[in-house]
Design an enzyme around this catalytic site. Structure first.
Site, PDB file in Angstrom:
ATOM      1  N   HIS A  49       0.850  -1.195   0.000  1.00  0.00           N
ATOM      2  CA  HIS A  49       0.000   0.000   0.000  1.00  0.00           C
ATOM      3  C   HIS A  49       0.885   1.244   0.000  1.00  0.00           C
ATOM      4  O   HIS A  49       2.091   1.164   0.180  1.00  0.00           O
ATOM      5  CB  HIS A  49      -0.912  -0.004   1.226  1.00  0.00           C
ATOM      6  CG  HIS A  49      -0.154  -0.010   2.525  1.00  0.00           C
ATOM      7  ND1 HIS A  49       0.335  -1.168   3.089  1.00  0.00           N
ATOM      8  CD2 HIS A  49       0.232   0.995   3.346  1.00  0.00           C
ATOM      9  CE1 HIS A  49       0.963  -0.872   4.216  1.00  0.00           C
ATOM     10  NE2 HIS A  49       0.934   0.436   4.385  1.00  0.00           N
ATOM     11  N   THR A  52       2.064   4.098  -4.597  1.00  0.00           N
ATOM     12  CA  THR A  52       3.045   3.912  -5.683  1.00  0.00           C
ATOM     13  C   THR A  52       4.173   2.970  -5.257  1.00  0.00           C
ATOM     14  O   THR A  52       4.526   2.906  -4.080  1.00  0.00           O
ATOM     15  CB  THR A  52       3.676   5.266  -6.102  1.00  0.00           C
ATOM     16  OG1 THR A  52       4.089   5.961  -4.924  1.00  0.00           O
ATOM     17  CG2 THR A  52       2.704   6.127  -6.894  1.00  0.00           C
ATOM     18  N   ARG A  53       4.739   2.271  -6.230  1.00  0.00           N
ATOM     19  CA  ARG A  53       5.924   1.443  -6.033  1.00  0.00           C
ATOM     20  C   ARG A  53       6.838   1.617  -7.245  1.00  0.00           C
ATOM     21  O   ARG A  53       6.348   1.621  -8.389  1.00  0.00           O
ATOM     22  CB  ARG A  53       5.553  -0.053  -5.944  1.00  0.00           C
ATOM     23  CG  ARG A  53       4.890  -0.467  -4.653  1.00  0.00           C
ATOM     24  CD  ARG A  53       5.878  -0.468  -3.513  1.00  0.00           C
ATOM     25  NE  ARG A  53       5.322  -0.942  -2.256  1.00  0.00           N
ATOM     26  CZ  ARG A  53       4.669  -0.206  -1.365  1.00  0.00           C
ATOM     27  NH1 ARG A  53       4.458   1.067  -1.600  1.00  0.00           N
ATOM     28  NH2 ARG A  53       4.242  -0.719  -0.230  1.00  0.00           N
ATOM     29  N   LYS A 266       7.140  11.985  -2.539  1.00  0.00           N
ATOM     30  CA  LYS A 266       7.159  10.784  -1.688  1.00  0.00           C
ATOM     31  C   LYS A 266       8.564  10.189  -1.630  1.00  0.00           C
ATOM     32  O   LYS A 266       9.220  10.045  -2.673  1.00  0.00           O
ATOM     33  CB  LYS A 266       6.203   9.746  -2.265  1.00  0.00           C
ATOM     34  CG  LYS A 266       6.250   8.395  -1.570  1.00  0.00           C
ATOM     35  CD  LYS A 266       5.364   7.388  -2.261  1.00  0.00           C
ATOM     36  CE  LYS A 266       5.544   6.004  -1.678  1.00  0.00           C
ATOM     37  NZ  LYS A 266       4.745   4.988  -2.360  1.00  0.00           N
ATOM     38  N   HIS A 271      15.278   0.344   5.278  1.00  0.00           N
ATOM     39  CA  HIS A 271      15.556  -0.140   6.628  1.00  0.00           C
ATOM     40  C   HIS A 271      15.494   0.984   7.668  1.00  0.00           C
ATOM     41  O   HIS A 271      16.132   0.898   8.715  1.00  0.00           O
ATOM     42  CB  HIS A 271      16.902  -0.898   6.669  1.00  0.00           C
ATOM     43  CG  HIS A 271      16.981  -1.938   5.603  1.00  0.00           C
ATOM     44  ND1 HIS A 271      16.091  -2.981   5.510  1.00  0.00           N
ATOM     45  CD2 HIS A 271      17.809  -2.064   4.528  1.00  0.00           C
ATOM     46  CE1 HIS A 271      16.361  -3.716   4.447  1.00  0.00           C
ATOM     47  NE2 HIS A 271      17.392  -3.167   3.824  1.00  0.00           N
ATOM     48  N   CYS A 315       4.641   0.883   6.917  1.00  0.00           N
ATOM     49  CA  CYS A 315       4.485  -0.279   6.031  1.00  0.00           C
ATOM     50  C   CYS A 315       5.488  -1.335   6.516  1.00  0.00           C
ATOM     51  O   CYS A 315       6.244  -1.066   7.449  1.00  0.00           O
ATOM     52  CB  CYS A 315       4.808   0.195   4.618  1.00  0.00           C
ATOM     53  SG  CYS A 315       4.448  -0.970   3.292  1.00  0.00           S
ATOM     54  N   LYS A 348       7.547  -4.626  -7.786  1.00  0.00           N
ATOM     55  CA  LYS A 348       7.657  -4.476  -9.250  1.00  0.00           C
ATOM     56  C   LYS A 348       7.568  -5.825  -9.964  1.00  0.00           C
ATOM     57  O   LYS A 348       7.200  -5.895 -11.119  1.00  0.00           O
ATOM     58  CB  LYS A 348       8.967  -3.746  -9.612  1.00  0.00           C
ATOM     59  CG  LYS A 348      10.212  -4.474  -9.145  1.00  0.00           C
ATOM     60  CD  LYS A 348      11.487  -3.711  -9.396  1.00  0.00           C
ATOM     61  CE  LYS A 348      11.763  -2.625  -8.406  1.00  0.00           C
ATOM     62  NZ  LYS A 348      11.926  -3.050  -6.989  1.00  0.00           N
TER      63      LYS A 348
END
Ligand code: FAD
Length: 482
Positions: A49, A52-53, A266, A271, A315, A348
């Site tokens: 979620h 965008t990725r 964004k 990590h 996330c 992706k």
């Protein structure tokens, strides 16, 4: 099938990024599929979620991923056409870091080995060309024009609707509590019902180890936070003028996107604060401390993008020890396949992971070269997928002993569904000396020193549309680049 509600060819546990694509690919092959998701479809409590990725071909993590990515692009394109929804936006991608860094050199290596169009830019050239960027002048960057971003929530819906259109059954808000082998198939117990199936596909993201205990310590959830800040110069942060990026700087490795969906630039840090643990113990809220750390990065390297907060979101990554995916057949029960440990770079690939999982579920092997992802590299356990490669005979499935029900019931000790099952541990499995990832075929060392001169080539094109399943029938299921 007395006592069982229903029988399916395949049950997919977890209808998130990977599971939704697996449901679609299985349904496309005429399989009777059940997808089970513990939360809503889609939802914002897992890993897929945040609107965008990034998708990119210049893969600094390892050149072996590039062929899978090419197939992933084809399948994203296929889903866009089927659904009529735009899911992938090309902005170009930047992979930046010191000249001798793995990010810059690895990205360049993938471009060279796979003959991808690309350009090498210095930090100064990057700012001249894309003024939102203010990375250090001596940083080196690979620009690859096929990079861009995907829309994960929209894609999950597209895969689910396409699967449903082909007859798949998808249930939201139904948690899988456990499973057990049942002859050549499986029995699955949820908080609503029991089912049986010929095969089980486990794509449960950060919860994977709760259903496959051998993944404990190998697929480890980690809290992440994303920030969207209002750009002070929004014209620098549009998809037309701002390529997605991965950047290795003094403070760590970061990634970012143009403004899309939320009125903010964004970005996030890989990590983040290195907070690992079971999903239920990770803080799912973003805090002021998260924001401050992220804001420092934006203020230094993207100063025109560091305005007021628009959105903050938490996330989860699910990390493997070497940050490569873990995709295999269960070492004891080949009717069970799993995909885990996507380590913050998996989305992706979701379109092609769906295809791989459908292969594994249907045929117990894949047309794709997935040796890099075998469980054996981490535990020494050889699944039926690799047993022949290492000289071990494939164990007849009828000879496999049943273990206790895997999952929450097993952990909690509630064993009422495993009454008839033997208590013995699963039989010994073959061990292998894993030879490591496939070796690069060509590697132009001379080009890795950050030198200039890699100018953009003509547009890269797919040679052939391989999205038609019949295409794969022609040469059995050989990896498609052979
Ligand atoms: C902040 C962030 C940024 C990222 N950025 C990128 C990026 O730019 N590009 C990229 O390629 N990747 C990126 N990733 C990684 C990528 O998003 C993940 O690798 C990918 O989404 C993982 O998908 P998944 O299907 O494994 O997990 P999920 O999408 O979380 O799906 C797992 C599903 O299983 C369900 N489930 C679990 N247990 C059960 C059960 N017992 N019963 C029923 N259902 C169950 C869960 O509810 C969930 O819906 C990012 C990840 C994060 C967190």
């Amino acid at each position: 099938m007395i006592g069982y509600t229903k029988h399916f060819n395949a049950i997919v546990v977890g209808v998130g990024g990977m599971g939704s694509a697996a449901c679609y690919q299985l349904a496309r092959r005429g399989q009777r599929v059940l997808g089970l998701e513990r939360f809503d479809i889609p939802h914002d409590l897992g890993s897929s979620h945040g609107y965008t990725r990034i998708i990119r071909l210049a893969y600094y993590e390892h050149p072996s991923y590039v062929m899978l990515l090419k197939r992933a692009y084809e399948l994203w394109d296929d889903m866009e056409r089927r659904s009529g929804k735009k899911l992938l936006y090309k902005t170009g991608s930047i992979d930046a870091g010191p000249a001798d860094s793995w990010v810059f050199k690895g990205s360049l290596r993938s471009c060279v080995e796979h003959d991808l169009p690309h350009e090498v830019l210095t930090g100064i050239e990057l700012t001249e060309r894309f003024p939102g960027y203010r990375l250090p002048q001596d940083l080196m960057a690979v620009y690859q024009p096929d990079g861009g971003f995907l829309l994960p929530e929209k894609a999950t819906v597209a895969f689910v609707q396409a699967a449903q259109g082909l007859g798949a059954e998808i249930h939201g808000r139904e948690q899988v509590l456990g499973w057990e082998p049942q002859g050549d198939g499986v029995r699955v117990v949820t908080d609503r019902a029991e089912y049986s199936a010929d095969s089980l596909v486990v794509t449960a993201g950060s919860w994977e180890a709760s259903l496959l205990p051998f993944l404990n310590g190998l697929a480890v959830p980690e809290r992440q936070v994303l920030a969207w800040l209002q750009p002070e110069k929004p014209e620098y942060f549009t998809p037309e003028r701002f390529p997605v990026f991965n950047a290795l700087v003094e403070e760590g490795r970061y990634y970012g996107f143009p403004v899309f969906g939320v009125p903010g630039f964004k970005f996030g840090r890989y990590h983040h604060f290195e907070e690992q643990g079971r999903p239920e113990f990770l803080n799912r809220e973003a805090t002021r401390v998260d924001e401050e750390m992220l804001r420092e990065f934006a203020a230094r390297y993207f100063p025109d993008g560091a305005g007021p907060v628009m959105t903050l979101k938490a996330c989860m990554f699910t990390n493997s020890p070497d940050k490569h995916f873990i995709i295999d057949l269960h070492p004891e029960y080949p009717q069970v396949s799993f995909a885990a440990g996507f380590s913050g770079h998996g989305y992706k690939f979701a379109s092609v992971i769906g295809e791989i999982m459908a292969d594994l579920s249907e045929r117990r092997e894949s047309r794709h070269d997935i040796r890099l992802f075998g469980l054996g590299r981490l535990t020494g356990q050889v699944s039926a997928l690799y047993a022949q490669d290492y000289g071990a005979p494939r164990r007849p499935r009828s000879a496999i002993q049943a273990p206790p029900l895997f999952g929450a019931r097993q952990r909690s000790g509630a064993r009422r569904h495993s009454r008839a099952l033997p208590q013995s541990r699963p039989g010994q499995v073959a061990r292998l000396q894993h030879s490591g990832p496939p070796k690069a075929s060509r590697h132009d060392q001379a080009r890795f020193g950050g030198e200039r001169g890699h100018r953009i080539r003509q547009d890269w094109q797919y040679v052939e549309d391989t999205t038609d399943p019949l295409y794969w029938e022609r040469d059995s299921i050989k990896p498609f680049w052979f």
